[in-house]
Design a protein around this motif. Structure first.
Motif, PDB file in Angstrom:
ATOM      1  N   THR A  67       9.970 -43.722 -75.507  1.00  0.00           N
ATOM      2  CA  THR A  67       8.647 -43.855 -76.136  1.00  0.00           C
ATOM      3  C   THR A  67       8.267 -45.330 -76.267  1.00  0.00           C
ATOM      4  N   THR A  68       9.277 -46.203 -76.456  1.00  0.00           N
ATOM      5  CA  THR A  68       8.984 -47.637 -76.538  1.00  0.00           C
ATOM      6  C   THR A  68       8.380 -48.122 -75.227  1.00  0.00           C
ATOM      7  N   LEU A  69       8.927 -47.647 -74.124  1.00  0.00           N
ATOM      8  CA  LEU A  69       8.417 -48.064 -72.823  1.00  0.00           C
ATOM      9  C   LEU A  69       6.987 -47.559 -72.631  1.00  0.00           C
ATOM     10  N   ILE A  70       6.748 -46.311 -73.018  1.00  0.00           N
ATOM     11  CA  ILE A  70       5.402 -45.744 -72.867  1.00  0.00           C
ATOM     12  C   ILE A  70       4.402 -46.546 -73.700  1.00  0.00           C
ATOM     13  N   LYS A  71       4.771 -46.845 -74.947  1.00  0.00           N
ATOM     14  CA  LYS A  71       3.896 -47.636 -75.812  1.00  0.00           C
ATOM     15  C   LYS A  71       3.631 -49.009 -75.208  1.00  0.00           C
ATOM     16  N   LEU A  72       4.708 -49.621 -74.715  1.00  0.00           N
ATOM     17  CA  LEU A  72       4.597 -50.972 -74.176  1.00  0.00           C
ATOM     18  C   LEU A  72       3.704 -50.993 -72.934  1.00  0.00           C
ATOM     19  N   GLU A  73       3.834 -49.973 -72.089  1.00  0.00           N
ATOM     20  CA  GLU A  73       2.995 -49.920 -70.879  1.00  0.00           C
ATOM     21  C   GLU A  73       1.524 -49.738 -71.261  1.00  0.00           C
ATOM     22  N   ILE A  74       1.262 -48.973 -72.311  1.00  0.00           N
ATOM     23  CA  ILE A  74      -0.129 -48.798 -72.753  1.00  0.00           C
ATOM     24  C   ILE A  74      -0.678 -50.117 -73.305  1.00  0.00           C
ATOM     25  N   ILE A  75       0.144 -50.822 -74.102  1.00  0.00           N
ATOM     26  CA  ILE A  75      -0.274 -52.125 -74.638  1.00  0.00           C
ATOM     27  C   ILE A  75      -0.595 -53.088 -73.495  1.00  0.00           C
TER      28      ILE A  75
ATOM     29  N   LEU B 210      17.430 -45.759 -68.949  1.00  0.00           N
ATOM     30  CA  LEU B 210      16.144 -45.084 -68.736  1.00  0.00           C
ATOM     31  C   LEU B 210      16.207 -44.099 -67.566  1.00  0.00           C
ATOM     32  N   PRO B 211      15.863 -42.839 -67.817  1.00  0.00           N
ATOM     33  CA  PRO B 211      15.832 -41.896 -66.699  1.00  0.00           C
ATOM     34  C   PRO B 211      14.584 -42.119 -65.836  1.00  0.00           C
ATOM     35  N   GLY B 212      14.646 -41.663 -64.592  1.00  0.00           N
ATOM     36  CA  GLY B 212      13.520 -41.844 -63.674  1.00  0.00           C
ATOM     37  C   GLY B 212      12.225 -41.299 -64.216  1.00  0.00           C
ATOM     38  N   ARG B 213      12.298 -40.142 -64.879  1.00  0.00           N
ATOM     39  CA  ARG B 213      11.056 -39.539 -65.371  1.00  0.00           C
ATOM     40  C   ARG B 213      10.423 -40.393 -66.464  1.00  0.00           C
ATOM     41  N   GLY B 214      11.233 -41.146 -67.202  1.00  0.00           N
ATOM     42  CA  GLY B 214      10.712 -42.012 -68.253  1.00  0.00           C
ATOM     43  C   GLY B 214       9.833 -43.102 -67.672  1.00  0.00           C
ATOM     44  N   TYR B 215      10.295 -43.662 -66.564  1.00  0.00           N
ATOM     45  CA  TYR B 215       9.527 -44.715 -65.914  1.00  0.00           C
ATOM     46  C   TYR B 215       8.202 -44.162 -65.409  1.00  0.00           C
ATOM     47  N   VAL B 216       8.248 -43.017 -64.748  1.00  0.00           N
ATOM     48  CA  VAL B 216       7.034 -42.406 -64.199  1.00  0.00           C
ATOM     49  C   VAL B 216       6.082 -42.021 -65.333  1.00  0.00           C
ATOM     50  N   ALA B 217       6.626 -41.472 -66.403  1.00  0.00           N
ATOM     51  CA  ALA B 217       5.791 -41.063 -67.540  1.00  0.00           C
ATOM     52  C   ALA B 217       5.067 -42.267 -68.139  1.00  0.00           C
ATOM     53  N   ALA B 218       5.789 -43.396 -68.271  1.00  0.00           N
ATOM     54  CA  ALA B 218       5.190 -44.592 -68.860  1.00  0.00           C
ATOM     55  C   ALA B 218       4.065 -45.123 -67.981  1.00  0.00           C
ATOM     56  N   LYS B 219       4.293 -45.115 -66.676  1.00  0.00           N
ATOM     57  CA  LYS B 219       3.267 -45.609 -65.756  1.00  0.00           C
ATOM     58  C   LYS B 219       2.033 -44.702 -65.787  1.00  0.00           C
TER      59      LYS B 219
ATOM     60  N   LYS C  78       9.576 -60.624 -77.859  1.00  0.00           N
ATOM     61  CA  LYS C  78      10.050 -59.691 -78.882  1.00  0.00           C
ATOM     62  C   LYS C  78       9.895 -58.234 -78.417  1.00  0.00           C
ATOM     63  N   GLU C  79       8.743 -57.951 -77.805  1.00  0.00           N
ATOM     64  CA  GLU C  79       8.470 -56.582 -77.351  1.00  0.00           C
ATOM     65  C   GLU C  79       9.439 -56.166 -76.251  1.00  0.00           C
ATOM     66  N   LEU C  80       9.738 -57.113 -75.364  1.00  0.00           N
ATOM     67  CA  LEU C  80      10.633 -56.813 -74.256  1.00  0.00           C
ATOM     68  C   LEU C  80      12.060 -56.566 -74.757  1.00  0.00           C
ATOM     69  N   VAL C  81      12.498 -57.395 -75.712  1.00  0.00           N
ATOM     70  CA  VAL C  81      13.846 -57.232 -76.248  1.00  0.00           C
ATOM     71  C   VAL C  81      13.945 -55.909 -77.022  1.00  0.00           C
ATOM     72  N   ARG C  82      12.862 -55.560 -77.737  1.00  0.00           N
ATOM     73  CA  ARG C  82      12.868 -54.294 -78.463  1.00  0.00           C
ATOM     74  C   ARG C  82      12.995 -53.125 -77.482  1.00  0.00           C
ATOM     75  N   LEU C  83      12.321 -53.251 -76.344  1.00  0.00           N
ATOM     76  CA  LEU C  83      12.420 -52.210 -75.317  1.00  0.00           C
ATOM     77  C   LEU C  83      13.870 -52.037 -74.857  1.00  0.00           C
ATOM     78  N   ALA C  84      14.531 -53.165 -74.555  1.00  0.00           N
ATOM     79  CA  ALA C  84      15.919 -53.100 -74.091  1.00  0.00           C
ATOM     80  C   ALA C  84      16.810 -52.475 -75.171  1.00  0.00           C
ATOM     81  N   ARG C  85      16.535 -52.858 -76.422  1.00  0.00           N
ATOM     82  CA  ARG C  85      17.308 -52.318 -77.543  1.00  0.00           C
ATOM     83  C   ARG C  85      17.099 -50.799 -77.650  1.00  0.00           C
ATOM     84  N   ASP C  86      15.856 -50.359 -77.569  1.00  0.00           N
ATOM     85  CA  ASP C  86      15.558 -48.928 -77.721  1.00  0.00           C
ATOM     86  C   ASP C  86      16.081 -48.098 -76.552  1.00  0.00           C
ATOM     87  N   LEU C  87      16.175 -48.723 -75.375  1.00  0.00           N
ATOM     88  CA  LEU C  87      16.689 -47.980 -74.222  1.00  0.00           C
ATOM     89  C   LEU C  87      18.213 -47.859 -74.277  1.00  0.00           C
TER      90      LEU C  87
END
Lengths: 245, 323
Positions: free
Chosen positions: A2-10, A91-100, B109-118
């Motif tokens: 979910t962090t990746l999805i949020k970050l990609e939206i930001i 990160l699973p493959g689907r996570g990357y695709v979902a975020a994009k 910060k955002e990038l490091v948080r991502l790595a941490r959460d993954l």
């Protein structure tokens, strides 16, 4: 994930230039094509130009934002090595695709809504409330199919090849799917191909609603099928990507 | 002397424990180029290992195979008894790649948080940032970092969670001297916590100071494997330097026993010898009186050059000769 999805939206929201053009260009194109049209129905259809092009331009705009945006950005990220770094995480493959796909959907939604607002305000398009809602939702959800296709292309092609390939797919699908002109005025062989294309099924969702019907099951099945193939392919390519690119 | 004959597998410690990393007869080619050739390699828990080798020796390919970023043509690579991919998914491996780019358009910060959460066992964000020394650039955009700052962010990504193995490819490239010292300080703490650290480097003094085991790769094979002191001893040679009065008879000096190289500049003579005792003894036997006589071991850098050039001069292995 979910962090990746949020970050990609930001990131998508921060990319103001891309956001601006992606949002402005579909309503502008709509006014250009349907602006001077009269309210006579299109030959072979119940809809007039203003109605037909509201759906097809909303679809076209959404497709532009998600397909071109995704494929180029992903190819660039692979080149820079970010995807390599990401593959060293859990990160699973689907996570990357979902975020994009989520990032792409963030851009496509405002462009869809703006085309509909312009159609109502400038061309006086009037529909029932449920129709407005169904068209917006259908066009938005349908854009996920092309977002997944964008991810897959970003993985298949590298560097300089990405733009020509995504352009070819994009214009080919747009034209053959009847996004630029109603299929009923195109030759029969084009119509035969179009019937099975995701772009045709995509606009057919909206035009069915405009005609006061429910979207056809066949169109929804075609879109769901393409979504599975594109998203599955993209996730597979993400995991299998052993080239440095 | 063939490359395989010089291989000595003498893990510094923990040979009785299960290996963290295990390469068995691993080969990888790119077209006609054999990047990794029948590589056998084992790393044990708690070791800090430097991977050395000239450009094209197969360092990056070895690390790619280790991390599962590429598949081997033959042989097997196991991490913690499983596949590299599984080990990574379990969060046991952190890696900092030379070729690993960073996500653009986000804050540090955002990038490091991502790595941490993954990561399945991520550390608190503040702690990761402090360890990597990037607290002061937390709100900077990733696209706007200097080379050294980027390296520190990569380090933060590699150490965002509790792993058992850290893999670093040329980690201090682009860092200035003080940043480099801070970096290795942080790395030492990682090693003290019992992690296995594997790093590839061009800076041989780093290998000499930090690693408790040095592996020299050459043409995709292990050329030497041991402590830095052992590698230096394996290279065999010692340096003998002195000054001479009067005319220097190069012929006579060249004939000294065990001599491998001779260099005369002005009154100063520098010799490399694989038996310094014999050489010096014979030197006095010539009736010469050397001033300021110094006998010293080779640095790791000279040892490294001596080893790889000796291997290049040696007859190629059968398969290479066949090409």
């Amino acid at each position: 994930m979910t962090t990746l999805i949020k970050l990609e939206i930001i990131r998508a929201l921060r990319n103001k230039k891309f956001m601006f053009f992606s949002v402005i260009y579909p309503p502008a194109l709509y006014l250009l094509i349907a602006g001077g049209a009269d309210s006579k129905p299109i030959p072979g259809m119940k809809l007039d130009m203003a109605l037909y092009f509201m759906v097809s331009m909303a679809a076209f705009g959404a497709m532009t934002a998600v397909l071109l945006g995704n494929s180029e950005r992903i190819a660039k990220e692979r080149e820079k090595g970010w995807v390599r770094q990401l593959r060293l995480t859990a990160l699973p493959g689907r996570g990357y695709v979902a975020a994009k796909m989520a990032a792409a959907a963030t851009v496509s939604l405002p462009s869809i809504l703006l085309v509909m607002i312009v159609a109502a305000a400038v061309k006086g398009v009037r529909l029932e409330a449920w129709q407005w809602f169904a068209i917006a939702a259908g066009t938005w959800l349908g854009s996920f199919v092309f977002a997944a296709l964008g991810v897959a292309i970003g993985y298949l092609a590298t560097g300089d090849a990405v733009r020509p390939i995504s352009m070819l797919v994009y214009f080919g699908l747009a034209f053959l799917g009847g996004l630029w002109m109603p299929l009923t005025i195109l030759p029969q062989w084009v119509q035969n191909i179009a019937e099975w294309l995701p772009t045709h099924a995509y606009t057919a969702l909206g035009t069915a609603v405009e005609a006061g019907e429910a979207p056809h099951v066949k169109d929804m099945a075609i879109l769901a099928g393409y979504l599975l193939v594109f998203a599955g392919g993209a996730a597979w390519l993400y995991r299998k990507d052993t080239r440095k690119a | 002397m063939t490359t395989t004959a010089t291989t000595t597998a003498t893990p510094a410690q923990g040979a009785d424990r299960a290996p963290v990393v295990s390469f068995r007869q691993v080969s990888k080619s790119y077209g006609a180029v054999r990047a990794v050739a029948d590589l056998d390699l084992e790393l044990y828990p708690g070791e800090t290992v430097a991977l050395l080798g000239p450009n094209g020796a197969g360092k990056s390919s070895t690390l790619d195979l280790l991390l599962g970023l590429r598949g081997a043509d033959s042989g097997s690579v196991t991490l913690f008894g499983t596949t590299p991919q599984r080990a990574i998914e379990q969060g046991r491996v952190g890696a900092m790649l030379q070729s690993g780019g960073l996500m653009e358009g986000v804050k540090v910060k955002e990038l490091v948080r991502l790595a941490r959460d993954l990561h399945p066992r991520g550390y608190p964000l503040d702690q990761i940032m402090a360890t990597a020394g990037i607290t002061d650039i937390a709100d900077r955009m990733v696209d706007k970092l200097s080379g050294g700052q980027e390296q520190r962010v990569r380090f933060a990504l590699a150490t965002a969670g509790a792993g058992d193995l850290i893999v670093l490819d040329e980690p201090t490239t682009g860092m200035d001297v003080s940043a480099r010292q801070t970096f290795w300080g942080a790395m030492r703490r990682q090693a003290q916590e019992g992690r296995t650290v594997l790093f590839a480097t061009h800076y041989l003094e780093e290998a000499d100071e930090i690693a408790d085991r040095v592996i020299v790769l050459h043409r995709g094979r292990v050329l030497a494997d041991g402590t830095a002191a052992e590698i230096k001893a394996r290279a065999g040679a010692r340096r003998v330097a002195f000054e001479l009065d009067g005319p220097i008879d190069r012929e006579a000096l060249h004939a000294l026993p065990s001599l491998t190289s001779l260099e005369v500049s002005g009154r100063t003579v520098r010799i490399q010898s694989h038996d310094a005792d014999a050489t010096v003894h014979a030197l006095y036997g010539l009736g010469l009186y050397p001033h300021h006589l110094e006998v010293s071991g080779l640095g790791l850098e000279q040892a490294f050059i001596a080893l790889t050039t000796a291997s290049d001069a040696a007859p190629a292995t059968a398969e290479e000769a066949a090409r």
